[in-house]
Design an enzyme around this catalytic site. Structure first.
Site, PDB file in Angstrom:
ATOM      1  N   CYS A   1      -8.130  -0.716  -0.147  1.00 51.96           N
ATOM      2  CA  CYS A   1      -7.749  -1.072   1.226  1.00 51.96           C
ATOM      3  C   CYS A   1      -6.300  -1.582   1.254  1.00 51.96           C
ATOM      4  O   CYS A   1      -5.814  -2.174   0.303  1.00 51.96           O
ATOM      5  CB  CYS A   1      -8.689  -2.143   1.766  1.00 51.96           C
ATOM      6  SG  CYS A   1      -8.374  -2.563   3.498  1.00 51.96           S
TER       7      CYS A   1
ATOM      8  N   ASP B   1      -5.236  -3.974   2.956  1.00 50.91           N
ATOM      9  CA  ASP B   1      -5.247  -5.425   3.216  1.00 50.91           C
ATOM     10  C   ASP B   1      -4.296  -6.183   2.277  1.00 50.91           C
ATOM     11  O   ASP B   1      -4.356  -6.012   1.061  1.00 50.91           O
ATOM     12  CB  ASP B   1      -6.691  -5.930   3.033  1.00 50.91           C
ATOM     13  CG  ASP B   1      -6.884  -7.323   3.582  1.00 50.91           C
ATOM     14  OD1 ASP B   1      -6.103  -8.220   3.211  1.00 50.91           O
ATOM     15  OD2 ASP B   1      -7.818  -7.521   4.376  1.00 50.91           O
TER      16      ASP B   1
ATOM     17  N   ARG C   1      -4.284  -9.069   1.289  1.00 53.92           N
ATOM     18  CA  ARG C   1      -4.878 -10.080   0.400  1.00 53.92           C
ATOM     19  C   ARG C   1      -5.470  -9.490  -0.866  1.00 53.92           C
ATOM     20  O   ARG C   1      -6.032 -10.205  -1.687  1.00 53.92           O
ATOM     21  CB  ARG C   1      -5.996 -10.836   1.153  1.00 53.92           C
ATOM     22  CG  ARG C   1      -5.523 -11.546   2.399  1.00 53.92           C
ATOM     23  CD  ARG C   1      -6.710 -11.955   3.253  1.00 53.92           C
ATOM     24  NE  ARG C   1      -7.461 -10.781   3.711  1.00 53.92           N
ATOM     25  CZ  ARG C   1      -8.627 -10.843   4.353  1.00 53.92           C
ATOM     26  NH1 ARG C   1      -9.192 -12.016   4.577  1.00 53.92           N
ATOM     27  NH2 ARG C   1      -9.231  -9.744   4.746  1.00 53.92           N
TER      28      ARG C   1
ATOM     29  N   HIS D   1     -13.631  -4.173  -0.153  1.00 54.43           N
ATOM     30  CA  HIS D   1     -13.604  -5.634  -0.305  1.00 54.43           C
ATOM     31  C   HIS D   1     -14.359  -6.297   0.836  1.00 54.43           C
ATOM     32  O   HIS D   1     -14.340  -5.811   1.973  1.00 54.43           O
ATOM     33  CB  HIS D   1     -12.154  -6.146  -0.351  1.00 54.43           C
ATOM     34  CG  HIS D   1     -11.421  -6.011   0.947  1.00 54.43           C
ATOM     35  ND1 HIS D   1     -11.257  -7.058   1.828  1.00 54.43           N
ATOM     36  CD2 HIS D   1     -10.821  -4.936   1.527  1.00 54.43           C
ATOM     37  CE1 HIS D   1     -10.578  -6.628   2.884  1.00 54.43           C
ATOM     38  NE2 HIS D   1     -10.312  -5.349   2.733  1.00 54.43           N
TER      39      HIS D   1
ATOM     40  N   CYS E   1     -13.530  -7.185   5.053  1.00 51.61           N
ATOM     41  CA  CYS E   1     -12.587  -6.117   5.384  1.00 51.61           C
ATOM     42  C   CYS E   1     -12.456  -6.003   6.914  1.00 51.61           C
ATOM     43  O   CYS E   1     -13.448  -5.773   7.613  1.00 51.61           O
ATOM     44  CB  CYS E   1     -13.061  -4.793   4.796  1.00 51.61           C
ATOM     45  SG  CYS E   1     -11.923  -3.421   5.114  1.00 51.61           S
TER      46      CYS E   1
HETATM   47 CO    CO Z   1      -9.902  -4.007   4.207  1.00 50.45          CO
END
Ligand code: CO
Length: 212
Positions: free
Chosen positions: A42, A44, A46, A98, A101
């Site tokens: 992803c 993302d 983080r 994750h 998400c």
């Molecule tokens: Co995500």
């Protein structure tokens, strides 16, 4: 607004740190890559893909998008997979989702989000395919978590449908598909222990592209 100037300062510091350990660090890095893993995760911010695996530059070929999806009409994804399996000859393809998400959460709460909607459509299809199981989970956190896991499974299945991947297998090449979830609450990478040979056997009748 953050001043990006400090990134260049941090970059200088990083260069010096690397050179202190090995003065040929960048000279060696520039020679080429031979990673054994293609990681699809992803976007993302983080999720520190290489960091969490303890991977050094050169060890992992990385592709990221919203909610780690393998969409077969995605030119970008297809080119990455083809290059990874045909040129780099990676031995492993990892789909890593994750918990928490945002893409998964947005998919379960339909609203008008323009282009993002068509991308999230694939996640809604995952939900539809597994609606029976997901609807039985009453705890909202557990329900989201399960959808994250099932999305990893479905995207790993989508990898099986790609002709470049099937070609490697039909030629007796070594290539394993893995499904992982990064537990953002603990930092742990969870191996879903997917059996992709079994999954391929289940869908083979209509997805085998006859690459042999
Ligand atoms: Co995500």
């Amino acid at each position: 607004m953050a001043d990006l100037k400090n990134i260049f300062e941090k970059n200088e510091k990083w260069i010096q740190e690397k050179l202190q350990i090995d003065k040929d660090y960048f000279k060696n890095l520039s020679k080429g890559q031979s990673p054994e893993i293609l990681y699809i995760g992803c976007s993302d911010s983080r999720i520190p893909a290489e960091d969490m695996m303890g991977a050094e530059p050169g060890e992992v070929f990385v592709h990221r998008n919203v909610a780690n999806q393998v969409v077969t009409t995605d030119f970008n994804l297809n080119a990455v997979v083809q290059y990874a399996v045909e040129v780099l000859k990676v031995k492993h393809i990892v789909i890593c989702g994750h918990y928490e998400c945002g893409g998964i959460k947005a998919a379960l709460n339909p609203s008008d989000m323009g282009q993002i909607n068509s991308w999230l459509q694939n996640l809604r299809d995952v939900y539809r395919l597994h609606a029976k199981e997901i609807k039985l989970i009453t705890d909202p956190v557990k329900r989201f978590d399960r959808l994250v896991e099932l999305n990893v499974l479905e995207q790993a299945i989508n990898v099986l449908k790609i002709d470049h991947v099937q070609k490697v297998w039909s030629q007796g090449g070594e290539l394993k598909i893995h499904g992982w979830v990064f537990d953002i609450r603990s930092g742990k990478i969870i191996d879903l222990n997917l059996n992709m040979e079994k999954e391929f056997a289940k869908i083979k009748d209509i997805y085998d592209l006859g690459q042999s």
